[in-house]
Design an enzyme around this catalytic site. Structure first.
Site, PDB file in Angstrom:
ATOM      1  N   GLU A   1     -31.486  97.970  27.836  1.00  0.00           N
ATOM      2  CA  GLU A   1     -32.026  97.550  26.540  1.00  0.00           C
ATOM      3  C   GLU A   1     -31.579  96.140  26.189  1.00  0.00           C
ATOM      4  O   GLU A   1     -32.331  95.359  25.605  1.00  0.00           O
ATOM      5  CB  GLU A   1     -31.579  98.521  25.433  1.00  0.00           C
TER       6      GLU A   1
ATOM      7  N   THR B   1     -39.839  92.856  20.752  1.00  0.00           N
ATOM      8  CA  THR B   1     -38.670  93.341  20.021  1.00  0.00           C
ATOM      9  C   THR B   1     -37.743  92.171  19.670  1.00  0.00           C
ATOM     10  O   THR B   1     -37.256  92.068  18.547  1.00  0.00           O
ATOM     11  CB  THR B   1     -37.901  94.384  20.862  1.00  0.00           C
TER      12      THR B   1
HETATM   13  N1  HSE Z   1     -33.915  99.683  16.591  1.00  0.00           N
HETATM   14  C1  HSE Z   1     -34.656  98.787  17.441  1.00  0.00           C
HETATM   15  C2  HSE Z   1     -35.373  97.780  16.564  1.00  0.00           C
HETATM   16  C3  HSE Z   1     -35.633  99.574  18.247  1.00  0.00           C
HETATM   17  O1  HSE Z   1     -35.978  98.212  15.590  1.00  0.00           O
HETATM   18  O2  HSE Z   1     -35.333  96.590  16.849  1.00  0.00           O
HETATM   19  C4  HSE Z   1     -36.478  98.747  19.172  1.00  0.00           C
HETATM   20  O3  HSE Z   1     -37.383  99.614  19.831  1.00  0.00           O
END
Ligand code: HSE
Length: 306
Positions: free
Chosen positions: A128, A181
């Site tokens: 990640e 993201t």
């Molecule tokens: N918690 C993370 C965000 C998840 O919202 O950036 C990304 O899939």
């Protein structure tokens, strides 16, 4: 066992009020991975279908997670990984998490489970970090544990599996617009007001309680995000419309799935979830943006052998 084929579920992170701490696993969509032991040490990504992603181990989320696993393991051989992507990269339903978590879960099975689920989450978080710049666990935790999960703490990592009420269904729409993201994290404020904090942690507690109590109204009342959604929703054309129409169609709550652009809704019962999906579909038909829609049960098993 030398070889394993696994189902790697898509996941919804945040679930409105729980930015970076809450997540759930889906049943209707996920990748498939085939992992086998090799004599040569290290990780080799031999094949990726469905998406154009890097095969180089150090640039691939499954590769990086796998290397983190090998670093802590006594195993002297290696692994070869095939990834069959069904989850589109950048969709907001945990595409990178499915690959990172799938790799380490499969490797652990092949070595007779030397690592606990929480250790697997730690390895998968390295994937990640490669994908989004931040080692968040709210997608990889539900992918590995199944059901709903809460990351109670990151330091030290503490993950709690939450009950899944049996009648709960998710509707998800992925409008085909690109939201990375990393970009959708950059636009967030780094501090929040005490007033917003109070509202938000009230909802996190309410949602977790609602899930354990199987109180669908409480779940619905708690699916509210005062902090992230007002900012990120600006990146998703049609979000406000989807929200009002899905609520009218009977959803318990609607929000951004992970960092978007996918939008999710939770409903009580499959019939309502189908109506909610129809309402989502109509919004993007009108806007003229392509989309994928899913109606799914919550996947309480998480990763599993197929
Ligand atoms: N918690 C993370 C965000 C998840 O919202 O950036 C990304 O899939």
């Amino acid at each position: 066992m030398n070889k394993i084929k696994v189902f790697c579920p898509a996941t919804i992170a945040n679930i409105s009020c729980g930015f970076d701490v809450l997540g759930l696993a889906l049943e209707a969509i996920g990748d498939e991975m085939i992992v086998q032991k090799t004599k040569e040490p290290g990780i080799r990504i031999s094949k990726i279908t469905g998406q154009s992603l890097p095969l180089e181990t150090a640039n691939n989320v499954a590769g990086v997670a796998g290397l983190a696993f090998l670093e802590q393991s006594n195993y002297t051989g290696g692994f070869e990984i095939e990834i069959h992507k069904k989850i589109k990269a950048g969709s907001g339903i945990g595409s990178s998490a499915a690959s990172a978590a799938g790799a380490v879960w499969a490797m652990n099975e092949l070595l007779d489970k030397p690592f606990s689920p929480i250790e697997l989450v730690k390895f998968a978080m390295q994937g990640e970090a490669l994908a989004s710049g931040v080692a968040h666990a709210d997608n990889v935790a539900p992918a590995i544990y199944g059901g709903f999960t809460l990351v109670r703490s990151y330091e030290p990592l503490d993950i709690i599996k939450i009950n899944t009420p049996p009648e709960l269904f998710a509707s998800v729409i992925h409008p085909q617009i690109e939201v990375k993201t990393s970009d959708s994290r950059k636009i967030l404020k780094t501090s929040i007001s005490l007033k917003d904090g109070i509202k938000q942690w009230g909802n996190v507690g309410g949602l977790v309680s609602g899930l354990f109590l199987e109180d669908y109204d409480l779940i619905g009342r708690s699916l509210v995000d005062h902090i992230i959604e007002p900012i990120r929703s600006m990146l998703i054309p049609g979000f406000g419309d989807v929200k009002s129409k899905t609520m009218k169609a009977g959803a318990l709550g609607t929000g951004i799935s992970g960092s978007g652009p996918s939008i999710f809704a939770l409903s009580r019962g499959k019939e309502t979830a189908e109506k909610v999906a129809e309402a989502m579909r109509n919004v993007y038909l009108n806007i003229g943006v392509d989309y994928d829609v899913y109606v799914s049960k919550i996947n309480t098993k998480g990763m599993h052998k197929i």
